[in-house]
Design a protein around this motif. Structure first.
Motif, PDB file in Angstrom:
ATOM      1  N   UNK A 109       0.826  -1.203   0.000  1.00  8.73           N
ATOM      2  CA  UNK A 109       0.000   0.000   0.000  1.00  8.73           C
ATOM      3  C   UNK A 109       0.863   1.258   0.000  1.00  8.73           C
ATOM      4  N   UNK A 110       1.897   1.289   0.843  1.00 13.00           N
ATOM      5  CA  UNK A 110       2.760   2.468   0.907  1.00 13.00           C
ATOM      6  C   UNK A 110       3.448   2.706  -0.440  1.00 13.00           C
ATOM      7  N   UNK A 111       3.965   1.646  -1.051  1.00 11.28           N
ATOM      8  CA  UNK A 111       4.616   1.797  -2.351  1.00 11.28           C
ATOM      9  C   UNK A 111       3.617   2.238  -3.424  1.00 11.28           C
ATOM     10  N   UNK A 112       2.392   1.744  -3.335  1.00  6.78           N
ATOM     11  CA  UNK A 112       1.370   2.106  -4.325  1.00  6.78           C
ATOM     12  C   UNK A 112       1.072   3.606  -4.291  1.00  6.78           C
ATOM     13  N   UNK A 113       0.805   4.142  -3.110  1.00  2.00           N
ATOM     14  CA  UNK A 113       0.446   5.555  -3.015  1.00  2.00           C
ATOM     15  C   UNK A 113       1.645   6.466  -3.256  1.00  2.00           C
ATOM     16  N   UNK A 149      10.470  -0.992  12.435  1.00  2.00           N
ATOM     17  CA  UNK A 149      11.799  -0.409  12.612  1.00  2.00           C
ATOM     18  C   UNK A 149      12.575  -0.337  11.297  1.00  2.00           C
ATOM     19  N   UNK A 150      12.336  -1.286  10.387  1.00  2.00           N
ATOM     20  CA  UNK A 150      13.080  -1.347   9.125  1.00  2.00           C
ATOM     21  C   UNK A 150      12.273  -0.803   7.956  1.00  2.00           C
ATOM     22  N   UNK A 151      11.266   0.034   8.224  1.00  2.00           N
ATOM     23  CA  UNK A 151      10.386   0.531   7.166  1.00  2.00           C
ATOM     24  C   UNK A 151      11.159   1.270   6.079  1.00  2.00           C
ATOM     25  N   UNK A 152      12.150   2.057   6.475  1.00  2.00           N
ATOM     26  CA  UNK A 152      12.877   2.854   5.488  1.00  2.00           C
ATOM     27  C   UNK A 152      13.685   1.992   4.520  1.00  2.00           C
ATOM     28  N   UNK A 153      14.060   0.782   4.944  1.00  2.00           N
ATOM     29  CA  UNK A 153      14.852  -0.085   4.075  1.00  2.00           C
ATOM     30  C   UNK A 153      14.002  -0.762   2.999  1.00  2.00           C
ATOM     31  N   UNK A 154      12.668  -0.743   3.166  1.00  2.00           N
ATOM     32  CA  UNK A 154      11.778  -1.366   2.189  1.00  2.00           C
ATOM     33  C   UNK A 154      11.322  -0.402   1.104  1.00  2.00           C
ATOM     34  N   UNK A 155      11.690   0.879   1.216  1.00  2.00           N
ATOM     35  CA  UNK A 155      11.223   1.893   0.285  1.00  2.00           C
ATOM     36  C   UNK A 155      12.402   2.723  -0.200  1.00  2.00           C
ATOM     37  N   UNK A 156      12.132   3.558  -1.218  1.00  2.00           N
ATOM     38  CA  UNK A 156      13.192   4.343  -1.834  1.00  2.00           C
ATOM     39  C   UNK A 156      13.505   5.619  -1.064  1.00  2.00           C
ATOM     40  N   UNK A 157      12.684   5.960  -0.111  1.00  2.00           N
ATOM     41  CA  UNK A 157      12.921   7.173   0.655  1.00  2.00           C
ATOM     42  C   UNK A 157      12.927   6.832   2.143  1.00  2.00           C
ATOM     43  N   UNK A 158      13.092   7.829   2.952  1.00  2.00           N
ATOM     44  CA  UNK A 158      13.135   7.624   4.404  1.00  2.00           C
ATOM     45  C   UNK A 158      11.719   7.540   4.978  1.00  2.00           C
ATOM     46  N   UNK A 159      11.039   6.513   4.591  1.00  2.00           N
ATOM     47  CA  UNK A 159       9.680   6.305   5.070  1.00  2.00           C
ATOM     48  C   UNK A 159       9.683   5.795   6.504  1.00  2.00           C
ATOM     49  N   UNK A 160       8.780   6.305   7.300  1.00  2.00           N
ATOM     50  CA  UNK A 160       8.630   5.851   8.677  1.00  2.00           C
ATOM     51  C   UNK A 160       7.206   5.361   8.897  1.00  2.00           C
ATOM     52  N   UNK A 161       7.077   4.380   9.783  1.00  2.00           N
ATOM     53  CA  UNK A 161       5.773   3.849  10.161  1.00  2.00           C
ATOM     54  C   UNK A 161       5.605   4.050  11.664  1.00  2.00           C
ATOM     55  N   UNK A 162       4.541   4.725  12.030  1.00  2.00           N
ATOM     56  CA  UNK A 162       4.196   4.900  13.436  1.00  2.00           C
ATOM     57  C   UNK A 162       3.007   4.001  13.726  1.00  2.00           C
TER      58      UNK A 162
END
Length: 219
Positions: A109-113, A149-162
């Motif tokens: 979902x995050x990558x889609x949007x 904790x590793x959310x940013x490593x799954x995406x192309x930018x510094x994405x964070x998940x709270x």
């Protein structure tokens, strides 16, 4: 009510270019029983996960009439909200690997949007707020905390998940009732001999009915 207060806080603090709010829950494991028991003595199962994605926050101004008939300027916070329903095969009932399915769907979902925003010439949304209940095997487990904790490593930018956990009471929302509607529709189709033997069959049915835009099940 606690839920309405928290949602209002999320809306007030959210920025269209910096925040995305996701409410999610697992529906009860689908029991794909056949109407003709002679042909199917053992029921198949499927897992269903519902996501409500709130994004594109904006303030809309309007005029409001009071009791005396006088017009006053007012504004309200609105946003877009999409409903996602993910289906996956499972061998039996239980919640042993739900966290794996949840993390895969959330990453998609995050990558889609973010992909839609890139095509439109905008930056990715850096902050994703995820609301769930307190189920220990689905969300309160070390596998889920590692994914956060590793959310940013799954995406192309510094994405964070709270990841925010709701209170134990009064958190029910539209995302909770969706699973029941799915189970009811599958039962109705089965009574019409429109067999749904696994998650893939349900995806094909939605494509025939024109209720899905893509074959997400194979992603």
């Amino acid at each position: 009510e606690w839920r309405n207060v928290i949602r209002k806080i999320d809306m007030t603090l959210s920025h269209p270019d910096r925040h995305r709010v996701i409410c999610t829950d697992f529906g009860a494991t689908l029991d794909l029983a056949a109407i003709e028991k002679d042909n199917c003595s053992v029921n198949n199962h499927a897992v269903v996960c519902i996501f409500f994605v709130a994004y594109d926050w904006r303030r809309v101004k309007f005029k409001k009439k009071d009791k005396n008939g006088c017009m006053h300027n007012d504004e309200v916070m609105v946003n877009e909200c999409d409903k996602w329903i993910f289906f996956g095969d499972t061998l039996s009932k239980g919640k042993k690997n739900d966290h794996v399915f949840h993390n895969a769907c959330l990453t998609y979902i995050i990558k889609h949007y973010d992909g839609i925003r890139i095509v439109a010439g905008k930056q990715e949304v850096p902050s994703n707020i995820v609301w769930t209940d307190n189920c220990p095997t689905q969300y309160k487990c070390r596998q889920n905390f590692v994914n956060v904790a590793k959310a940013s490593s799954f995406h192309n930018n510094k994405t964070s998940i709270t990841h925010k956990f709701a209170s134990k009471y009064r958190f029910k929302g539209s995302w909770d009732a969706t699973g029941k509607l799915v189970k009811q529709k599958i039962l109705q189709n089965e009574l019409k001999y429109d067999r749904c033997s696994n998650a893939k069959d349900w995806q094909r049915w939605r494509e025939r009915e024109g209720r899905t835009k893509g074959n997400i099940g194979e992603e």
